[in-house]
Write an enzyme that holds these catalytic residues in place. Structure first.
Site, short mmCIF file in Angstrom:
data_model
loop_
_atom_site.label_atom_id
_atom_site.label_comp_id
_atom_site.label_asym_id
_atom_site.label_seq_id
_atom_site.Cartn_x
_atom_site.Cartn_y
_atom_site.Cartn_z
N CYS A 13 10.28 -2.91 12.26
CA CYS A 13 10.95 -3.04 10.97
C CYS A 13 12.01 -1.95 10.83
O CYS A 13 11.73 -0.77 11.04
CB CYS A 13 9.94 -2.94 9.83
SG CYS A 13 8.66 -4.22 9.91
N TYR A 15 13.53 -0.44 8.48
CA TYR A 15 13.41 0.67 7.52
C TYR A 15 12.18 1.54 7.74
O TYR A 15 11.95 2.48 6.98
CB TYR A 15 13.42 0.15 6.08
CG TYR A 15 12.39 -0.92 5.77
CD1 TYR A 15 11.04 -0.70 5.93
CD2 TYR A 15 12.79 -2.17 5.28
CE1 TYR A 15 10.10 -1.67 5.63
CE2 TYR A 15 11.86 -3.15 4.97
CZ TYR A 15 10.52 -2.90 5.15
OH TYR A 15 9.59 -3.86 4.86
N CYS A 16 11.36 1.24 8.75
CA CYS A 16 10.09 1.96 8.91
C CYS A 16 10.31 3.35 9.50
O CYS A 16 10.47 3.51 10.71
CB CYS A 16 9.13 1.16 9.78
SG CYS A 16 7.50 1.96 9.92
N GLY A 61 1.79 2.69 11.70
CA GLY A 61 1.56 1.74 12.78
C GLY A 61 0.89 0.44 12.33
O GLY A 61 0.92 0.08 11.20
N CYS A 271 0.27 7.72 -6.88
CA CYS A 271 0.39 9.18 -6.78
C CYS A 271 1.80 9.65 -7.09
O CYS A 271 1.99 10.77 -7.56
CB CYS A 271 -0.05 9.65 -5.39
SG CYS A 271 0.92 8.98 -4.01
N CYS A 277 -0.15 16.02 -7.11
CA CYS A 277 -0.63 15.18 -6.02
C CYS A 277 -1.41 16.05 -5.03
O CYS A 277 -1.89 17.11 -5.38
CB CYS A 277 0.54 14.45 -5.34
SG CYS A 277 1.77 15.54 -4.58
N ASP A 293 1.28 11.05 3.83
CA ASP A 293 1.82 10.04 4.74
C ASP A 293 3.33 10.20 4.92
O ASP A 293 3.87 9.90 5.98
CB ASP A 293 1.50 8.65 4.18
CG ASP A 293 2.08 7.53 5.01
OD1 ASP A 293 1.99 7.61 6.24
OD2 ASP A 293 2.63 6.57 4.43
N CYS A 338 12.84 15.24 -20.48
CA CYS A 338 13.01 13.79 -20.54
C CYS A 338 11.92 13.15 -21.41
O CYS A 338 10.74 13.52 -21.32
CB CYS A 338 12.97 13.20 -19.13
SG CYS A 338 13.16 11.41 -19.07
#
Length: 436
Positions: A13, A15-16, A61, A271, A277, A293, A338
């Site tokens: 892919c 964009y991966c 993966g 998250c 986080c 990740d 904001c």
């Protein structure tokens, strides 16, 4: 989440970003061995010894490349190390191209929740989701999904929002809901951050044969990235359909998270919109544990679960706590002032590389989208929150829209803000693209 094959995938892919992470482990076979698998399950269950439910997550993966034996052994390890009273939910994120009836029967028989990556109907999905030969993958994904559905496997749709499908929110949503029958949907914005020097080199994707290692640096984005306003328009487009027809029947993670924040729960759901986080760590195939990740890179390596410190010790380490608290601590003043900060919380730190209107660095690339979406849904979210506080069903929002729409002229501007007439926009039901 764990990555038993590391960055190895049968697809390519464009964009991966994670494909390039193969470069971190030259010479590796990219298969989680028995030692790491055992340590992962044992330490994960021990870390949640008092929790009523533990989620064991596999990602990539492409995790199905490990084969069924790996997952059968996972189940055996879970039984071996399960603590009294623990319920275990196994989840797997897959491109579904390797799923057949044998896989589907196994997943159903062991109550796996399966996330299927699908970016919409054929012409949108195949824009970037291609195999190693550059060929489209839509038909193979559909074949895998049909196997899952034939065996009644619980599944949800994982849909990226990118430059190709970002202007087609209603079409994508109607396809997922009506053509595929998806009832749980997660939208994931594609933001490929690069330096000006790497922009041209990454035009064709992140295949490790010819591309650099992806790291969270730079102030440019690739041509595949969703636009800073485009993602907000996509979400609003979907929300206007969902709120009228699907509340209580279809669950969109972004909308669920937003409602939770309107109810005052700022650490629930996605998250990226939590106040802080740091709990969603990423485990590589060799036991290396990273802060996130999206931060699988040397500066964010916490250690290895087979080399002394446990999974829990590393998650609770000062290094990881600082990583998670930095999400709040580094918010620009523009965000702090904001009026939708309570819902947005500045977005994921990985995409905070633009400057505020006052020139302050650290603003999220998608700030215009987040501000537009959270502002747009303010009133319907208030309505749903009030319904829930009164112990009433949130599906009452449909009645709220029905009453308002009954007085609307067909030639009025659509409530989504697109500028089109009501009758030519959300005043007409969206027709899903077919599977052909």
């Amino acid at each position: 989440m764990s990555k038993p094959t590391g960055a190895i995938c049968n697809l390519d892919c464009e964009y991966c970003f994670f494909l390039s992470k193969e470069q971190l482990y030259p010479g590796s076979h990219f298969r989680m061995d028995d030692e790491v698998q055992t340590a992962y399950i044992q330490q994960l269950l021990a870390a949640h010894a008092d929790a009523p439910e533990v989620v064991v997550a596999f990602q990539g993966g492409e995790p199905t490349m490990m084969g069924l034996d790996f997952f059968q052994r996972t189940l055996e390890l879970e039984e071996r190390f399960r603590h009294p009273g623990q319920e275990i939910l196994n989840t797997i994120q897959t491109n579904a191209t390797l799923i057949d009836d044998e896989w589907a029967e196994f997943l159903k028989g062991n109550d796996f929740l399966v996330g299927v990556s699908i970016d919409g109907p054929r012409h949108l999905h195949d824009a970037y989701r291609v195999d190693k030969g550059g060929k489209p993958t839509f038909d193979r994904v559909m074949a895998g999904l049909e196997s899952l559905q034939r065996h009644h496997v619980e599944w949800n749709a994982l849909t990226t929002v990118n430059a190709a499908n970002g202007d087609h929110g209603r079409e994508v949503y109607a396809f997922l809901r009506d053509a595929l029958g998806a009832r749980f949907i997660q939208f994931i914005p594609i933001v490929e951050r690069v330096t000006p020097e790497l922009l041209a080199a990454t035009a064709e994707g992140w295949s490790t044969a010819k591309r650099p290692l992806y790291t969270q640096r730079g102030s440019e984005v690739t041509m595949r990235s969703v636009g800073p306003q485009q993602y907000g328009r996509f979400l609003i487009d979907v929300f206007e359909d969902w709120a009228r027809h699907d509340v209580g029947d279809v669950f969109v993670q972004m909308f669920d998270t937003t409602l939770a924040h309107w109810l005052g729960m700022d650490q629930v759901g996605l998250c990226v919109h939590a106040r802080t986080c740091g709990d969603a760590v990423a485990l590589e195939h060799n036991g290396d544990l990273y802060s996130c990740d999206h931060f699988v890179e040397p500066d964010y390596l916490l250690g290895n679960i087979t080399q002394g410190r446990t999974l829990l010790q590393m998650v609770e380490s000062p290094q990881q706590r600082d990583f998670g608290e930095a999400k709040l601590a580094t918010l620009p003043d523009y965000c702090r002032r904001c009026d939708v900060r309570f819902a947005c919380n500045g977005g994921c730190p990985k995409d905070r590389f633009t400057v505020s209107p006052t020139g302050e660095p650290g603003l999220h690339y998608l700030c215009p989208s987040y501000k537009a979406f959270f502002s747009h849904v303010r009133e319907p979210m208030r309505v749903m929150a009030d319904l829930l506080r009164e112990d009433r069903d949130a599906t009452g929002l449909r009645d709220w829209y029905t009453a308002a729409d009954a007085t609307r002229s067909r030639n009025e501007p659509c409530t989504c803000g697109s500028g089109r007439k009501w009758k030519k926009c959300h005043g007409t039901p969206a027709l899903p693209s077919g599977l052909t």
